[in-house]
Structures are given as structure tokens and as C-alpha cells.
Scaffold this motif. Structure first.
Motif, mmCIF file in Angstrom:
data_model
loop_
_atom_site.group_PDB
_atom_site.id
_atom_site.type_symbol
_atom_site.label_atom_id
_atom_site.label_comp_id
_atom_site.label_asym_id
_atom_site.label_seq_id
_atom_site.Cartn_x
_atom_site.Cartn_y
_atom_site.Cartn_z
ATOM 1 N N ALA A 185 0.832 -1.205 0.000
ATOM 2 C CA ALA A 185 0.000 0.000 0.000
ATOM 3 C C ALA A 185 0.864 1.250 0.000
ATOM 4 O O ALA A 185 0.550 2.235 -0.684
ATOM 5 N N VAL A 186 1.957 1.220 0.746
ATOM 6 C CA VAL A 186 2.888 2.354 0.752
ATOM 7 C C VAL A 186 3.495 2.535 -0.640
ATOM 8 O O VAL A 186 3.651 3.657 -1.121
ATOM 9 N N ALA A 187 3.805 1.441 -1.328
ATOM 10 C CA ALA A 187 4.337 1.524 -2.699
ATOM 11 C C ALA A 187 3.320 2.168 -3.640
ATOM 12 O O ALA A 187 3.685 2.986 -4.489
ATOM 13 N N VAL A 188 2.041 1.821 -3.480
ATOM 14 C CA VAL A 188 0.988 2.449 -4.291
ATOM 15 C C VAL A 188 0.930 3.939 -3.983
ATOM 16 O O VAL A 188 0.849 4.775 -4.883
ATOM 17 N N ALA A 189 0.983 4.294 -2.703
ATOM 18 C CA ALA A 189 0.943 5.701 -2.294
ATOM 19 C C ALA A 189 2.135 6.468 -2.863
ATOM 20 O O ALA A 189 1.993 7.609 -3.323
ATOM 21 N N GLU A 190 3.303 5.850 -2.845
ATOM 22 C CA GLU A 190 4.496 6.496 -3.408
ATOM 23 C C GLU A 190 4.358 6.688 -4.907
ATOM 24 O O GLU A 190 4.786 7.711 -5.451
ATOM 25 N N ALA A 191 3.760 5.714 -5.590
ATOM 26 C CA ALA A 191 3.526 5.854 -7.032
ATOM 27 C C ALA A 191 2.562 7.004 -7.303
ATOM 28 O O ALA A 191 2.750 7.769 -8.246
ATOM 29 N N MET A 192 1.535 7.136 -6.457
ATOM 30 C CA MET A 192 0.613 8.267 -6.611
ATOM 31 C C MET A 192 1.352 9.577 -6.382
ATOM 32 O O MET A 192 1.200 10.531 -7.151
ATOM 33 N N ALA A 242 -1.127 5.838 4.424
ATOM 34 C CA ALA A 242 -0.278 6.259 3.298
ATOM 35 C C ALA A 242 -1.114 6.536 2.054
ATOM 36 O O ALA A 242 -0.937 7.563 1.384
ATOM 37 N N VAL A 243 -2.051 5.633 1.749
ATOM 38 C CA VAL A 243 -2.892 5.794 0.559
ATOM 39 C C VAL A 243 -3.798 7.014 0.700
ATOM 40 O O VAL A 243 -3.872 7.863 -0.195
ATOM 41 N N VAL A 244 -4.478 7.121 1.836
ATOM 42 C CA VAL A 244 -5.409 8.223 2.041
ATOM 43 C C VAL A 244 -4.691 9.568 2.024
ATOM 44 O O VAL A 244 -5.173 10.539 1.437
ATOM 45 N N GLU A 245 -3.518 9.643 2.626
ATOM 46 C CA GLU A 245 -2.784 10.911 2.635
ATOM 47 C C GLU A 245 -2.281 11.293 1.246
ATOM 48 O O GLU A 245 -2.281 12.465 0.888
ATOM 49 N N ALA A 246 -1.871 10.318 0.445
ATOM 50 C CA ALA A 246 -1.454 10.620 -0.929
ATOM 51 C C ALA A 246 -2.630 11.182 -1.723
ATOM 52 O O ALA A 246 -2.483 12.146 -2.484
ATOM 53 N N ILE A 247 -3.793 10.597 -1.524
ATOM 54 C CA ILE A 247 -4.998 11.077 -2.211
ATOM 55 C C ILE A 247 -5.362 12.474 -1.724
ATOM 56 O O ILE A 247 -5.638 13.378 -2.507
ATOM 57 N N ALA A 248 -5.337 12.664 -0.404
ATOM 58 C CA ALA A 248 -5.692 13.955 0.185
ATOM 59 C C ALA A 248 -4.731 15.055 -0.258
ATOM 60 O O ALA A 248 -5.125 16.221 -0.365
ATOM 61 N N ASP A 249 -3.491 14.685 -0.539
ATOM 62 C CA ASP A 249 -2.498 15.658 -1.000
ATOM 63 C C ASP A 249 -2.656 15.993 -2.478
ATOM 64 O O ASP A 249 -1.854 16.739 -3.034
ATOM 65 N N GLY A 250 -3.666 15.422 -3.117
ATOM 66 C CA GLY A 250 -3.963 15.757 -4.511
ATOM 67 C C GLY A 250 -3.231 14.924 -5.538
ATOM 68 O O GLY A 250 -3.181 15.284 -6.711
ATOM 69 N N HIS A 251 -2.684 13.792 -5.124
ATOM 70 C CA HIS A 251 -1.893 12.971 -6.043
ATOM 71 C C HIS A 251 -2.713 11.954 -6.830
ATOM 72 O O HIS A 251 -2.140 11.127 -7.546
ATOM 73 N N ALA A 252 -4.024 11.991 -6.686
ATOM 74 C CA ALA A 252 -4.906 11.109 -7.461
ATOM 75 C C ALA A 252 -6.123 11.930 -7.883
ATOM 76 O O ALA A 252 -7.242 11.648 -7.465
ATOM 77 N N PRO A 253 -5.905 12.932 -8.727
ATOM 78 C CA PRO A 253 -6.979 13.877 -9.038
ATOM 79 C C PRO A 253 -8.176 13.284 -9.769
ATOM 80 O O PRO A 253 -9.257 13.863 -9.727
ATOM 81 N N THR A 254 -8.017 12.143 -10.405
ATOM 82 C CA THR A 254 -9.126 11.549 -11.163
ATOM 83 C C THR A 254 -9.775 10.374 -10.430
ATOM 84 O O THR A 254 -10.696 9.763 -10.960
#
Length: 123
Positions: free
Chosen positions: A25-32, A57-69
Motif C-alpha cells: 500500500a505504501v508503494a501504491v501511495a508512493e507511485a501516486m 499512506a494511501v489516504v494521505e497521498a490522495i488527500a495531498d492531490g496525487h490522485a486527481p481523477t
């Protein structure tokens, strides 16, 4: 590996029941976060034992705008407890209302509570 490859055209990532754990999951978050999953529309991490660390990790990556779609997120059945991630702080209510079809139980409860102004039940 995911953050260094070219996955910018990937729209759906389905890792259901692959037991990727928190590290996956952290790897997915880092990719985002690297922008490598910038067109991701659906992320399915159901049944992967990611725990609180992976979910955070996943939720914070999303919240930081790294998954806009991103429109669909499934973090259910991962041993994530309501207190593991500060859902309301990490993901603003307007994001939950406008962009997400949250499948994960805790996210869905938060989305309904935030959208309706109610209290919602615990898990």
C-alpha cells in the motif's frame, strides 16, 4: 518499482486479495505521490492486510492531490480500524462528496456523515 515505471495511462488498479500488506500500500501511495498514477480512476485494495499504516499512506497521498481523477477507492477488509487514520482530517469532506464513490466501510460512513451532517455509526 511502481513509482519509477510509466503507469500514467493506468485507470484501474485492482489488487484485491493479493496480500500486498502495508509495504504494498505504501508503494501504491508512493507511485501516486510521484505522479505515476495521475489518471487512476479506481483503486481496489480490498483484502490485502494493509492495516492502518498502509491505509494512512494511501489516504494521505490522495488527500495531498496525487490522485486527481480517483472516483472509486476500496480499502475494506484490511484490518483498518476507525482510529488508525484521521479520515476527516486527511480527506476533506468536499473531496468525499464530489469525487469519491468510497466503497470502504469507514470511508462510506464518513462520506454519508459529512454529506448529511449526521453522526453515523461506528464500525
Amino acid at each position: 518499482a511502481m513509482s519509477s515505471g510509466n503507469l500514467s495511462n493506468l485507470q484501474k488498479l485492482d489488487l484485491v486479495c493479493n496480500w500486498v500488506g502495508a509495504a504494498g500500500a505504501v508503494a501504491v501511495a508512493e507511485a501516486m505521490s510521484s505522479g505515476n498514477l495521475s489518471n487512476l480512476q479506481a483503486l481496489y485494495l480490498f483484502g490485502n492486510r494493509i492495516g492502518g499504516e498502509g491505509a494512512k499512506a494511501v489516504v494521505e497521498a490522495i488527500a495531498d492531490g496525487h490522485a486527481p481523477t480517483l472516483e472509486t477507492l476500496n480499502l475494506d477488509d484490511n484490518g483498518v480500524e476507525p482510529g488508525d487514520v484521521q479520515w476527516g482530517r486527511a480527506v476533506p469532506a468536499e473531496v468525499l462528496r464530489k469525487r469519491w464513490v468510497a466503497v470502504g466501510r469507514h470511508l462510506e460512513e464518513l462520506r454519508q456523515r459529512e454529506a448529511g451532517g449526521g453522526q453515523g455509526g461506528g464500525a
